[in-house]
Design a protein around this motif. Structure first.
Motif, PDB file in Angstrom:
ATOM      1  N   ILE A 117      36.438  44.745  34.140  1.00  0.00           N
ATOM      2  CA  ILE A 117      37.766  44.894  34.748  1.00  0.00           C
ATOM      3  C   ILE A 117      37.708  44.724  36.268  1.00  0.00           C
ATOM      4  N   PHE A 118      36.622  45.185  36.893  1.00  0.00           N
ATOM      5  CA  PHE A 118      36.546  45.037  38.353  1.00  0.00           C
ATOM      6  C   PHE A 118      36.304  43.585  38.765  1.00  0.00           C
ATOM      7  N   LEU A 151      38.419  51.557  47.003  1.00  0.00           N
ATOM      8  CA  LEU A 151      37.159  51.081  46.427  1.00  0.00           C
ATOM      9  C   LEU A 151      36.806  49.727  47.017  1.00  0.00           C
ATOM     10  N   HIS A 173      30.671  49.552  43.146  1.00  0.00           N
ATOM     11  CA  HIS A 173      31.809  49.867  44.012  1.00  0.00           C
ATOM     12  C   HIS A 173      31.450  51.030  44.899  1.00  0.00           C
ATOM     13  N   THR A 206      31.510  55.197  35.970  1.00  0.00           N
ATOM     14  CA  THR A 206      32.300  54.888  34.772  1.00  0.00           C
ATOM     15  C   THR A 206      32.625  53.400  34.668  1.00  0.00           C
ATOM     16  N   LEU A 265      43.261  53.932  41.433  1.00  0.00           N
ATOM     17  CA  LEU A 265      44.425  54.372  40.628  1.00  0.00           C
ATOM     18  C   LEU A 265      44.383  55.863  40.304  1.00  0.00           C
ATOM     19  N   GLY A 266      43.227  56.480  40.474  1.00  0.00           N
ATOM     20  CA  GLY A 266      43.103  57.927  40.236  1.00  0.00           C
ATOM     21  C   GLY A 266      42.517  58.578  41.478  1.00  0.00           C
ATOM     22  N   ASN A 314      28.379  55.900  42.979  1.00  0.00           N
ATOM     23  CA  ASN A 314      27.724  56.402  41.774  1.00  0.00           C
ATOM     24  C   ASN A 314      26.946  55.300  41.066  1.00  0.00           C
ATOM     25  N   GLY A 336      27.826  59.817  37.146  1.00  0.00           N
ATOM     26  CA  GLY A 336      29.291  59.746  37.230  1.00  0.00           C
ATOM     27  C   GLY A 336      29.857  58.345  37.280  1.00  0.00           C
ATOM     28  N   ILE A 354      40.472  47.854  47.231  1.00  0.00           N
ATOM     29  CA  ILE A 354      41.713  48.242  46.548  1.00  0.00           C
ATOM     30  C   ILE A 354      41.912  49.754  46.593  1.00  0.00           C
TER      31      ILE A 354
HETATM   32  P1  AMP Z   1      33.095  55.553  39.195  1.00  0.00           P
HETATM   33  O1  AMP Z   1      33.334  56.826  38.414  1.00  0.00           O
HETATM   34  O2  AMP Z   1      32.270  55.743  40.445  1.00  0.00           O
HETATM   35  O3  AMP Z   1      32.583  54.441  38.312  1.00  0.00           O
HETATM   36  O4  AMP Z   1      34.519  55.143  39.747  1.00  0.00           O
HETATM   37  C1  AMP Z   1      35.438  54.384  39.035  1.00  0.00           C
HETATM   38  C2  AMP Z   1      36.739  54.537  39.765  1.00  0.00           C
HETATM   39  O5  AMP Z   1      37.560  53.437  39.431  1.00  0.00           O
HETATM   40  C3  AMP Z   1      37.530  55.797  39.454  1.00  0.00           C
HETATM   41  O6  AMP Z   1      37.794  56.513  40.653  1.00  0.00           O
HETATM   42  C4  AMP Z   1      38.822  55.262  38.802  1.00  0.00           C
HETATM   43  O7  AMP Z   1      39.945  56.025  39.158  1.00  0.00           O
HETATM   44  C5  AMP Z   1      38.888  53.871  39.362  1.00  0.00           C
HETATM   45  N1  AMP Z   1      39.575  52.880  38.548  1.00  0.00           N
HETATM   46  C6  AMP Z   1      39.342  52.594  37.246  1.00  0.00           C
HETATM   47  N2  AMP Z   1      40.129  51.571  36.833  1.00  0.00           N
HETATM   48  C7  AMP Z   1      40.859  51.203  37.921  1.00  0.00           C
HETATM   49  C8  AMP Z   1      41.841  50.198  38.149  1.00  0.00           C
HETATM   50  N3  AMP Z   1      42.253  49.384  37.174  1.00  0.00           N
HETATM   51  N4  AMP Z   1      42.368  50.101  39.385  1.00  0.00           N
HETATM   52  C9  AMP Z   1      41.975  50.932  40.385  1.00  0.00           C
HETATM   53  N5  AMP Z   1      41.042  51.890  40.228  1.00  0.00           N
HETATM   54  C10 AMP Z   1      40.506  52.032  39.018  1.00  0.00           C
END
Ligand code: AMP
Ligand code: ZN
Length: 137
Positions: free
Chosen positions: A7-8, A42, A101, A96, A33-34, A88, A94, A30
């Motif tokens: 997705i990234f 990010l 990023h 995900t 979103l959370g 991370n 952590g 960007i």
């Molecule tokens: P990490 O846990 O370090 O892998 O961070 C992943 C981050 O990506 C989290 O803070 C999510 O809120 C963010 N995230 C996931 N999907 C999206 C998206 N489509 N657009 C913007 N941020 C996102």
């Protein structure tokens, strides 16, 4: 250097829309979103690297330069009192989304967030054992 299932990769290369605060040939930055706080952003390389260890040194250096520049801009424009950089690597740490990023997290007095850890209490002997294991000596 793209991963079709990532997705990234799609966001960084503009195939999925995002709130972009910076873009050049190699990066897109960007809004998360959370967000942890107002302005949480990010830094995404446009090429796919799973984590810091897959990232070329030059790209890592560029990402840190961008963090400094955009961090200063956010501090000024959003009136942030402080700043966290978070990055991370690996599920247990952590991570995900497995496309490198760097989190830019502006901090505000009483923003209610806590980014930290529970401090351990190692002995000098334990610290020396760890030091020697890391340094191979
Ligand atoms: P990490 O846990 O370090 O892998 O961070 C992943 C981050 O990506 C989290 O803070 C999510 O809120 C963010 N995230 C996931 N999907 C999206 C998206 N489509 N657009 C913007 N941020 C996102
Ligand atoms: Zn990717």
């Amino acid at each position: 250097m793209r991963d079709d299932n990532c997705i990234f990769c799609k966001i960084a290369n503009g195939e999925i829309p995002s709130k972009t605060i910076y873009e050049d040939e190699r990066f897109r930055v960007i809004l998360d979103l959370g967000p942890a706080t107002k302005g949480h952003a990010l830094i995404l390389p446009k090429d796919h690297y799973a984590d810091l260890f897959a990232l070329p040194e030059e790209t890592a250096a560029e990402a840190m330069k961008l963090a400094k520049k955009l961090g200063a801009q956010m501090k000024e424009k959003l009136g942030a009192d402080g700043f966290n950089l978070v990055q991370n690597n690996g599920e247990c740490a952590g991570q995900t989304v497995f496309h490198f990023h760097l989190h830019l997290i502006p901090r505000f007095k009483e923003d209610g967030q806590k980014i930290g850890w529970k401090p351990g209490k190692p002995s000098q002997e334990e610290l020396e054992e760890i030091r020697a294991a890391i340094c191979d000596e």
